[in-house]
Design a protein around this motif. Structure first.
Motif, mmCIF file in Angstrom:
data_model
loop_
_atom_site.group_PDB
_atom_site.id
_atom_site.type_symbol
_atom_site.label_atom_id
_atom_site.label_comp_id
_atom_site.label_asym_id
_atom_site.label_seq_id
_atom_site.Cartn_x
_atom_site.Cartn_y
_atom_site.Cartn_z
ATOM 1 N N LEU A 140 -3.447 12.968 -8.628
ATOM 2 C CA LEU A 140 -3.333 11.905 -7.627
ATOM 3 C C LEU A 140 -4.251 10.725 -7.992
ATOM 4 N N TYR B 67 -2.570 8.759 -10.583
ATOM 5 C CA TYR B 67 -1.461 7.952 -10.057
ATOM 6 C C TYR B 67 -1.984 6.665 -9.403
ATOM 7 N N LEU B 68 -3.152 6.769 -8.738
ATOM 8 C CA LEU B 68 -3.661 5.620 -7.986
ATOM 9 C C LEU B 68 -4.036 4.449 -8.896
ATOM 10 N N ILE C 1 2.880 3.410 -4.121
ATOM 11 C CA ILE C 1 2.633 4.581 -4.986
ATOM 12 C C ILE C 1 3.306 5.824 -4.405
ATOM 13 N N ALA C 2 3.179 6.019 -3.093
ATOM 14 C CA ALA C 2 3.825 7.179 -2.462
ATOM 15 C C ALA C 2 5.339 7.104 -2.666
ATOM 16 N N THR C 3 5.895 5.912 -2.495
ATOM 17 C CA THR C 3 7.336 5.707 -2.672
ATOM 18 C C THR C 3 7.757 6.016 -4.102
ATOM 19 N N VAL D 56 7.915 9.692 -5.255
ATOM 20 C CA VAL D 56 9.079 10.431 -4.765
ATOM 21 C C VAL D 56 10.319 10.048 -5.582
ATOM 22 N N VAL E 93 11.831 2.849 2.055
ATOM 23 C CA VAL E 93 10.584 2.106 1.868
ATOM 24 C C VAL E 93 10.685 1.213 0.628
ATOM 25 N N TYR F 212 12.098 13.099 2.436
ATOM 26 C CA TYR F 212 11.350 12.519 1.327
ATOM 27 C C TYR F 212 12.158 11.478 0.553
ATOM 28 N N PRO G 228 0.810 -1.237 0.000
ATOM 29 C CA PRO G 228 0.000 0.000 0.000
ATOM 30 C C PRO G 228 0.838 1.281 0.000
ATOM 31 N N TYR G 229 2.135 1.173 0.303
ATOM 32 C CA TYR G 229 2.996 2.359 0.321
ATOM 33 C C TYR G 229 3.737 2.564 -1.010
#
Lengths: 494, 102
Positions: free
Chosen positions: A421, A424-425, A309-311, A314, A383, A376, A306-307
């Motif tokens: 966003l 991206y999801l 996409i955020a990773t 960046v 991650v 960041y 679940p992390y």
């Protein structure tokens, strides 16, 4: 004679060897038939008739002399426009490179031609491969041949749409966060992400170098296998290309799959993943068929998925901000004149890049800037290690991992473009493989609301052969996949 | 992290991007929403986790090595500047960097 839109790598080569067709004739048929269909799909940015005819003539000469034909002899293919082609403009879907013509071929292009393939032209894509819908192309979006009001996916949208509509037998795409597999799923074709280092990146215009991959799109796992076999392997021109031996991917397709253990991550099926019910149903049906064929389906956990996409957003933007610094109007591409050098740089980049590219350059510059680097960029790199570690742990107990390729089928043009966003999801199931560097494949597994759905299979490092084998067996269990409503099937053969 | 207009202007300058007013506002809004999403990484306990900068596949020889240092002619100086917006004498031309003394 086979219809143009159903040709395979094997049928082209056989027909050429037996003298039923000539490579030159085939090229002319494609060049004649493509415009009527592609006027609606807009998958090609540039046609390469001279290069295609010259290559076809070489293959016809081989065939006429009765010499052994290379594995992809006479196969009409096309190449995503972020992959360099000597003498054929390579725009990256950007105004910045509208008139840029490379002086060299990407290694993958060189190897594809050495294997006998014929390059028909260059394919539309999101600008610098940044996007999930192809709406970020400076030259207008590609439309999905299953529904012209919907996106083909991205960023290899032109590649997926062209292969689906029969405008090429196979294509080269690139995948940094899902850009081969997601459009393959949306357009109902096979898309393969090779292991990082499996295929040379030399000549692939850099977006995020630690995540970029070149890979094939095709209408079957077998054709994807044939293309991968041609382009894989160590290349001295890419220091990150791996020394691992290249197996005979095509020959291994028919080896049995019974007994293989396939893990299904519970995180993918959880409510937060946003999985569409009809997509989930097609995915479960595909798993049931694989289980019936003797595979063992087991639940696994990828706790850090679940992390991802955020990773990804960046790391990928950080690398992009560095890689895209080169477009400054000095050595190639667009220049907007100004009195000072600094002013010229800024005006050139303002005029050359579209909104999504600027957004990513800004985000990447921010996460690398003094004061934010550790909070960041370094954090995301840590991650990334956890995401990769989840896969390392999972592959100790399973042979492959299955998920839907995307949470929904193709969305409408314009539906997500205003909200980056949300766009991206859409990559939720694809980005983590790029972060880890493992291979993956998307194979069509039915329809949801009349639109194709993709089954994604992920494997351990350098296990493309196993993924291709699973996809090939699955295709047999599934049966023939239909043609989209817009395709070369409409074109009468001359 | 709250991103404001001054931060956007600062990073745009670092990135050599000249953004208009409307673009600046849109970027401020988008970056804020993306960074808010990225903040979920703060939930993870990361002490002792090494940063991963590059893929190192466990089951292949590391590809990360240099090629032999042998000269190879790729293209001539003429060809190398063929894509340049402005070139002359085998060189890239840019606006004057040092202004003449008046």
């Amino acid at each position: 004679m086979t219809d143009l839109h159903t040709l395979t790598t094997a049928t082209v080569r056989t027909q050429l060897a037996e003298g039923q067709i000539s490579a030159r004739g085939l090229v002319e048929e494609f060049l004649r038939a493509i415009p009527a269909v592609d006027g609606r799909v807009h998958s090609y940015l540039t046609m390469a008739p001279e290069r295609a005819r010259a290559q076809a003539a070489r293959l016809d000469a081989l065939a006429e002399r009765g010499e052994p034909l290379p594995p992809l002899a006479g196969v009409p293919v096309a190449v995503k426009d972020v992959i360099s082609t000597r003498g054929i403009r390579t725009t990256c879907g950007s105004r910045a490179l509208e008139r840029y013509t490379p002086l060299f071929d990407a290694t993958a292009v060189e190897r594809l031609e050495a294997a006998g393939a014929i390059i028909l032209g260059k394919l539309n894509c999101d600008e610098f491969a940044m996007g999930s819908s192809n709406e970020n192309s400076a030259f207008g979006p590609v439309r999905n041949p299953w529904d012209l009001e919907r996106v083909p996916g991205g960023s290899s949208g032109g590649a997926a749409a062209a292969v689906a509509a029969g405008l090429a037998v196979a294509a080269l795409g690139s995948d940094t966060g899902g850009s081969i597999r997601q459009p393959a799923a949306f357009c109902g074709v096979v898309g393969l992400l090779p292991t990082y280092g499996r295929v040379s990146r030399f000549g692939l215009v850099a977006f995020a170098s630690s995540l970029d991959h070149i890979g094939p799109l095709a209408r079957s796992a077998k054709d994807a296998a044939a293309v991968l076999a041609a382009i894989a392997g160590r290349d001295p021109l890419d220091a990150t290309s791996a020394d691992a031996p290249v197996p005979d991917y095509v020959r291994q397709l028919d080896e049995p799959i019974a007994g293989l253990r396939i893990g299904v991550p519970r995180e993918a099926m959880a409510a937060g993943a946003g999985l569409d019910a009809a997509v989930a149903a097609q995915f479960q049906a595909a798993l049931a068929q694989l289980e019936h064929a003797g595979c063992k389906i087991v639940e696994i956990s990828l706790p850090h998925a679940p992390y991802a996409i955020a990773t990804y957003y960046v790391i990928a933007t950080a690398e992009a901000s560095s890689n895209l610094a080169r477009y400054d109007g000095v050595r190639y591409g667009l220049r907007v004149e100004a009195d000072s050098l600094g002013e010229m740089y800024r005006r050139t980049r303002e005029a050359g890049f579209g909104a999504e590219v600027k957004r990513r350059i800004l985000l990447g510059t921010f996460v690398l800037s003094a004061g934010y680097y550790d909070a960041y960029y370094r954090k995301a790199q840590r991650v990334r290690n956890l995401v990769a570690g989840d896969y390392r742990a999972a592959f100790e107990s399973v042979d492959a991992i299955a998920t839907p390729t995307t949470p929904t089928p193709a969305f409408r043009l314009g539906e997500k473009i205003a909200d980056p966003l949300q766009m991206y999801l859409n990559d939720i199931f694809t980005v983590s493989a790029d972060l880890a560097g493992i291979p993956g494949i998307s194979v069509p597994c039915g329809f949801a609301s009349g639109l194709p759905v993709g089954l994604q299979l992920l494997g351990n490092y350098f296990e493309e052969a196993r993924l291709l084998r699973l996809a090939h067996h699955y295709e047999r269990l599934r049966g023939a996949f239909p043609d989209p409503p817009v395709s070369l099937a409409e074109a009468p053969r001359g | 992290m709250k991103i404001d207009r001054a931060t956007v202007a600062h990073i745009a300058a670092l990135a050599n991007l000249e953004l208009g007013e409307a673009e600046m506002a849109a970027m401020e809004r988008d970056l804020a929403s993306i960074l808010e999403y990225v903040a979920q990484l703060d939930q993870l306990e990361l002490s002792g986790v090494e940063p991963m900068a590059q893929v190192a596949a466990p089951n292949a020889a590391p590809g990360d090595r240099a090629r032999d240092d042998r000269p190879r002619v790729w293209f001539t100086a003429e060809e190398a500047v063929a894509n340049a917006p402005q070139a002359g004498g085998g060189c890239f031309k840019v606006p004057r960097v040092i202004q003449p003394a008046s």
